[in-house]
Design a protein around this motif. Structure first.
Motif, PDB file in Angstrom:
ATOM      1  N   GLY A  76       0.690  -1.119   0.303  1.00 28.52           N
ATOM      2  CA  GLY A  76      -0.030  -0.329   0.143  1.00 28.52           C
ATOM      3  C   GLY A  76       0.985   0.823   0.390  1.00 28.52           C
ATOM      4  N   ASN A  77      -0.224   1.995   0.121  1.00 24.17           N
ATOM      5  CA  ASN A  77       0.897   3.475   0.374  1.00 24.17           C
ATOM      6  C   ASN A  77       1.230   4.938   1.558  1.00 24.17           C
ATOM      7  OD1 ASN A  77       1.027   6.414  -0.574  1.00 24.17           O
ATOM      8  ND2 ASN A  77      -1.429   7.163  -0.281  1.00 24.17           N
ATOM      9  N   LEU A  86      -0.249   2.618  -6.156  1.00 23.18           N
ATOM     10  CA  LEU A  86      -0.641   3.035  -4.717  1.00 23.18           C
ATOM     11  C   LEU A  86       0.863   2.995  -4.232  1.00 23.18           C
ATOM     12  CD1 LEU A  86      -2.917   0.055  -4.097  1.00 23.18           C
ATOM     13  CD2 LEU A  86      -3.584   2.470  -3.830  1.00 23.18           C
ATOM     14  N   SER A  87       1.517   2.693  -4.473  1.00 17.12           N
ATOM     15  CA  SER A  87       3.121   2.521  -3.740  1.00 17.12           C
ATOM     16  C   SER A  87       3.412   3.899  -4.150  1.00 17.12           C
ATOM     17  CB  SER A  87       4.047   1.463  -4.370  1.00 17.12           C
ATOM     18  OG  SER A  87       4.347   1.726  -6.023  1.00 17.12           O
ATOM     19  N   ASN A  88       3.108   4.670  -5.124  1.00 16.85           N
ATOM     20  CA  ASN A  88       3.565   6.249  -5.296  1.00 16.85           C
ATOM     21  C   ASN A  88       2.886   7.264  -5.230  1.00 16.85           C
ATOM     22  OD1 ASN A  88       6.457   6.552  -7.442  1.00 16.85           O
ATOM     23  ND2 ASN A  88       4.996   4.025  -8.103  1.00 16.85           N
ATOM     24  N   GLY A  89       1.564   6.706  -3.590  1.00 15.12           N
ATOM     25  CA  GLY A  89       0.710   7.572  -3.556  1.00 15.12           C
ATOM     26  C   GLY A  89      -0.892   8.040  -3.614  1.00 15.12           C
ATOM     27  N   ALA A  90      -0.792   7.142  -4.335  1.00 21.93           N
ATOM     28  CA  ALA A  90      -2.893   7.472  -4.446  1.00 21.93           C
ATOM     29  C   ALA A  90      -3.263   6.453  -4.057  1.00 21.93           C
ATOM     30  CB  ALA A  90      -2.863   6.850  -5.777  1.00 21.93           C
ATOM     31  N   ARG A 129       2.489  10.601  -8.598  1.00 22.20           N
ATOM     32  CA  ARG A 129       3.814  11.269  -7.316  1.00 22.20           C
ATOM     33  C   ARG A 129       4.076  12.481  -6.870  1.00 22.20           C
ATOM     34  NH1 ARG A 129       7.360   7.109  -5.380  1.00 22.20           N
ATOM     35  NH2 ARG A 129       9.176   8.432  -4.350  1.00 22.20           N
ATOM     36  N   PHE A 178       3.693   6.437   0.630  1.00 21.81           N
ATOM     37  CA  PHE A 178       4.357   7.748  -0.260  1.00 21.81           C
ATOM     38  C   PHE A 178       3.466   9.106   0.623  1.00 21.81           C
ATOM     39  CE2 PHE A 178       5.505  10.370  -3.828  1.00 21.81           C
ATOM     40  CZ  PHE A 178       6.536  10.748  -3.402  1.00 21.81           C
ATOM     41  N   SER A 179       2.493   8.766   1.191  1.00 18.75           N
ATOM     42  CA  SER A 179       1.463  10.190   1.735  1.00 18.75           C
ATOM     43  C   SER A 179       2.292   9.862   2.682  1.00 18.75           C
ATOM     44  CB  SER A 179      -0.196   9.472   1.651  1.00 18.75           C
ATOM     45  OG  SER A 179      -0.501   9.180   0.082  1.00 18.75           O
TER      46      SER A 179
END
Lengths: 200, 257
Positions: free
Chosen positions: A11-12, B94-98, B68, A14-15
Motif C-alpha cells: 500500500g501507500n 498505490l505505492s506512488n501515493g494514490a 507521485r 508515500f503520503s
C-alpha cells in the motif's frame, strides 16, 4: 528529526512520508527496526490488513517493544492504531498489546467502510490535539474500530452510528483512527504535535 | 449521522496533463495536475479523482510520475482510474501515493481481480466503477445495462446485480456513472444511483450529468448517493465548490465547510 515508518509490505506509505517531510522530518521507510538506527519516533501506518500486518510485526516485535518501552513516541494510524491493541475481529493474529482493549467490526446496519470526513469531539485536553478545534473534520476510511478497556485513553471520539475513539493516547503511545496525512490542515497540526513529542 | 456527504471533482488526464475544461483565470498552468489539485483542495474538495485516458505505450510512466507529484503536494485523498488492468498496475499506483484505484472493464472481464486486489491491498482502496445505460424491457420496466471500454461495449450485465456482486467480492466503494447523462449537464440519473444505493451497503459515488448545484442536492438526497462526482461545473469556475457546499448546507445536507 528522524522518523521511522514501518512498512508491512503493502500500500501507500508515500503520503505519510510526504506529510512528515513537509513538516521538516527525515523519514525512513523500513520493514524492520534495527538497533543501529538512530531515530526519534515511530509511525505504524494505516494500510493493509490486520492479520498480514500483525504477522509482519511479530517478526520484529522485540525491537519495537524495546523502542516503545524506552519511551520513544509511537503513532499508529488507522490500521496502525488498531495494531497497538490486543487483537482484532479482522484477524486471528495478536496485536502488539501496547494498549489494553480490542478492535471490533463496525455494526452490520452501517454502510461499511466508514469513508469520508467526519467530526471529532475532543474529550480531554492533550498536547496531541493542541491547536485543534473541537468538532474538526478529519478523513476516515475503515471497517473496524477500537474499543479500549480504559476509557481515559480516549482523547477524541467520533460518531458513526456508534461512538468510538478517534484519537487515543497513553504515555508515549498515540493512535488515530482517521488519516492525519489525508486530513488537510487539521491532520497536519496533529502530525506536527506528534513531532513535538519526538523532539523531546 | 455526522459523516459528511462528499464533493469530488474529477480530472481527465492525458500524458500526465489535465485535459479540457480547466479554465481558471488566475492559474499559471491550467494543465498542471498538481496546481489544479491544490486549488481544489483549497476550495474544499473532499477528495479528487484522476481519470487517465492516455492511449499510448508511455501511459504507465506518465501516470506514475503524475501520481507521485500529486501525492507529494496534496493532503486530501485521491483516486486514480482509467485502464487499470492488473495487480501490478495497482501496486505501482498505490505505492506512488494514490489512496484508491478504480477499476471498470478489467473487473467485468475478471471479477476475481476485485477479490485479489482487496486481499492484497485492503478493501478501502478498491473502487469499482460501473458505467450503466438505461434500457426498457418489453413490458415497459426499466433496467440498467453495464457497459465497458469507456461506455462503448454492452455486456448484458444488469448494473444492480453487478453492483451486488462487486460488494460480495469486497469492493470498498462503487463509482456509478450514467452513460445517458454523462456530458449532458441535465442532472444525474437518480434512478440508477438510488437503485444501486438501496441494493448494496457500501458507499456510492454518483457521476454523470451534473450541470448545477441542484443536481448534486438531488443525487445526494433523492438519489441516495454518499458522494457526488462532477467535472465541468467546477472546472470552469461556474459554480465554485464553496458555493455548492453552502447551497447544500442550506438545504439540509451535511457537508464539510
Amino acid at each position: 528529526m528522524n522518523i521511522v515508518v514501518l512498512d508491512y509490505g503493502v500500500g501507500n506509505l508515500f503520503s505519510i512520508k510526504c506529510a512528515l517531510e513537509r513538516l521538516g522530518a527525515i523519514v525512513h521507510i523500513t520493514p524492520h527496526l534495527s538497533k543501529k538506527m538512530d531515530f526519534n519516533g515511530i509511525i505504524l501506518p494505516g494500510v493493509g490488513n490486520f492479520t498480514h500486518a500483525a504477522k509482519h510485526l511479530t517478526q520484529n516485535i522485540e525491537d519495537i517493544m524495546n523502542a516503545v518501552n524506552k519511551g520513544l513516541p509511537t503513532l499508529g494510524i488507522c490500521l496502525g492504531m488498531q495494531l497497538l491493541f490486543e487483537n482484532s475481529e479482522e484477524g486471528y493474529e495478536d496485536g502488539l498489546k501496547l494498549l489494553s482493549g480490542k478492535v471490533l467490526k463496525l455494526p452490520k446496519n452501517l454502510k461499511t467502510p466508514h469513508i469520508g470526513w467526519n467530526r471529532i469531539k475532543i474529550k480531554k485536553p492533550h498536547k496531541i490535539v493542541e491547536g485543534v478545534a473541537d468538532n474538526s473534520w478529519v478523513y476516515f476510511i475503515h471497517s473496524y474500530y477500537p474499543k479500549p478497556n480504559k476509557s481515559d485513553i480516549c482523547v477524541a471520539e467520533v460518531e458513526y452510528g456508534i461512538t468510538f475513539p478517534a484519537i487515543v493516547a497513553e504515555r508515549n503511545i498515540f493512535g488515530t483512527q482517521f488519516h492525519p496525512e489525508k486530513s488537510g490542515d487539521v491532520g497536519n497540526r496533529i502530525l506536527k504535535n506528534f513531532l513535538e513529542f519526538c523532539k523531546r | 449521522m455526522s459523516l459528511a456527504k462528499r464533493i469530488i471533482p474529477c480530472l481527465d488526464v492525458d500524458h500526465g496533463r489535465v485535459l479540457k475544461g480547466t479554465h481558471f483565470r488566475d492559474m499559471r498552468d491550467i494543465g498542471n495536475p498538481v496546481e489544479l489539485a491544490k486549488k481544489y483542495r483549497d476550495d474544499g474538495a473532499d477528495e479528487l479523482v484522476f481519470l487517465d485516458i492516455t492511449a499510448s505505450i508511455e501511459k504507465r510512466k506518465t501516470l506514475i510520475e503524475m501520481v507521485r507529484n500529486v501525492a507529494s503536494n496534496l493532503d486530501i485523498p485521491f483516486t486514480v482510474g482509467g485502464g487499470i488492468r492488473s495487480v501490478e498496475d495497482v501496486k505501482m499506483i498505490l505505492s506512488n501515493g494514490a489512496d484508491k484505484i478504480s477499476i471498470n472493464t478489467a473487473a467485468v472481464e475478471n471479477p476475481l481481480l476485485i477479490k485479489e486486489l482487496v486481499s492484497r491491498f485492503g478493501q478501502q482502496c478498491v473502487v469499482v466503477a460501473i458505467d450503466g445505460k438505461r434500457k426498457v424491457k418489453e413490458n415497459g420496466e426499466i433496467w440498467f445495462e453495464v457497459y465497458t471500454y469507456g461506455g462503448t461495449k454492452p455486456t448484458g450485465l444488469n448494473a444492480i446485480e453487478w453492483a451486488k456482486r462487486c460488494e460480495a467480492l469486497g469492493a470498498g466503494e462503487l463509482l456509478i456513472t450514467s452513460i445517458d447523462k454523462d456530458g449532458t449537464k441535465s442532472g444525474y440519473d437518480l434512478d440508477l444511483t438510488r437503485m444501486i444505493a438501496e441494493a448494496v451497503n457500501i458507499p456510492i459515488i454518483a457521476s454523470g450529468g451534473c450541470g448545477e448545484p441542484k443536481h448534486i442536492l438531488d443525487v445526494l438526497t433523492i438519489g441516495k448517493a454518499d458522494a457526488a462526482l462532477a467535472a465541468s461545473i467546477f472546472h470552469y469556475d461556474e459554480y465554485p465548490i464553496p458555493l455548492v457546499k453552502r447551497y447544500l448546507k442550506e438545504n439540509g445536507v451535511n457537508v464539510r465547510l
